[in-house]
Write an enzyme that holds these catalytic residues in place. Sequence first.
Site, PDB file in Angstrom:
ATOM      1  N   ASP A  16       0.794  -1.149  -0.027  1.00 60.39           N
ATOM      2  CA  ASP A  16      -0.135   0.074  -0.068  1.00 60.39           C
ATOM      3  C   ASP A  16       0.952   1.224  -0.004  1.00 60.39           C
ATOM      4  O   ASP A  16       2.137   1.124   0.327  1.00 60.39           O
ATOM      5  CB  ASP A  16      -0.846  -0.149   1.339  1.00 60.39           C
ATOM      6  CG  ASP A  16      -1.649   1.279   1.569  1.00 60.39           C
ATOM      7  OD1 ASP A  16      -2.354   1.697   0.649  1.00 60.39           O
ATOM      8  OD2 ASP A  16      -1.289   1.795   2.544  1.00 60.39           O
ATOM      9  N   ASP A  18      -0.086   5.103   0.939  1.00 59.52           N
ATOM     10  CA  ASP A  18      -0.135   6.242   2.014  1.00 59.52           C
ATOM     11  C   ASP A  18      -0.315   5.559   3.383  1.00 59.52           C
ATOM     12  O   ASP A  18      -1.124   4.497   3.317  1.00 59.52           O
ATOM     13  CB  ASP A  18      -1.521   7.014   1.521  1.00 59.52           C
ATOM     14  CG  ASP A  18      -1.139   8.548   1.258  1.00 59.52           C
ATOM     15  OD1 ASP A  18      -0.544   9.167   2.420  1.00 59.52           O
ATOM     16  OD2 ASP A  18      -1.477   9.074   0.202  1.00 59.52           O
TER      17      ASP A  18
HETATM   18 MG   LIG Z   1      -3.030   3.290   3.290  1.00 55.17          MG
END
Ligand SMILES: [Mg+2]
Length: 275
Positions: A16, A18
């Site tokens: 992932d 952010d």
């Molecule tokens: Mg995230």
Amino acid sequence: MKNSNILKNIDLFLLDLDGTVYLGKRVFEGAREFIKLLKENQKDFLFLTNNSSKSSEEYYSKLLNMGFEITKENVFTSGQAMGIYIKTIHKKEKPPRVYVVGTSSLKRELKSMGIFVVDSPNYNIDYLVVGFDISLTYKKLLDACELIRRGVPFLATNPDLVCPLDGGRYIPDCGSICIMLENATKKKPVFVGKPSSIMVDIISNLKKVEKSRIAMIGDRLYTDIKMAKDSGMVAVLVLSGETRMEDVEVSPLKPNLIYGSIKDMYEELKLVFGG
Ligand SMILES: [Mg+2]
């Protein structure tokens, strides 16, 4: 099972963005080294984002500028997943024709995949695609409602309700736009992004890696960890983003591995590969 035994069996690492490898413009310590280590050990990896407002090309440039040594093939967005999904379900001979409630970047992404994007609902439309549309207008919502009323399949890139910004601020994301359309039409969309199994199936097929040999590393329990647990991948939670240890204790979603940050995982992985 010991952490090292779990990590040893992973062939593909999904990361992932952010809250996992960076926050806003700040790259987390150990993130670049983590990627380097994977490459040195011939492990495949994908940066995986639900954000469909930017194209994979834009994410690729962003990550390059941040100093990650990657190729275009290391980036995968919910917009790309949407393109692949449409081509999988489309059974007609003519190329799929879609109406997009989304940014010009999302439209460009879909066009680059051989999908015909039209800006008017006054055509025979095969699919309605809703994305994280930061250029949303009332006209697009009207068009979307009309297409749904006509029975055009309602597809959406990602169920996230908000997108986090710096300083604790946030803006409405694709999931919130879809709730408005859902209330107006009483129809629910098919989401292809995290935590949908559609995303996992696409990646597993694309990379020819079994799900049990894929690890999903992320900071959100209800997207990253849920997707991993639902599909039989290894779920790795990092506590550098949204989730606190207290949240894990009260959640039914239990990650296989938990690290304070990507750096902590890097340190352990270094030992696993070294030994
Ligand atoms: Mg995230």
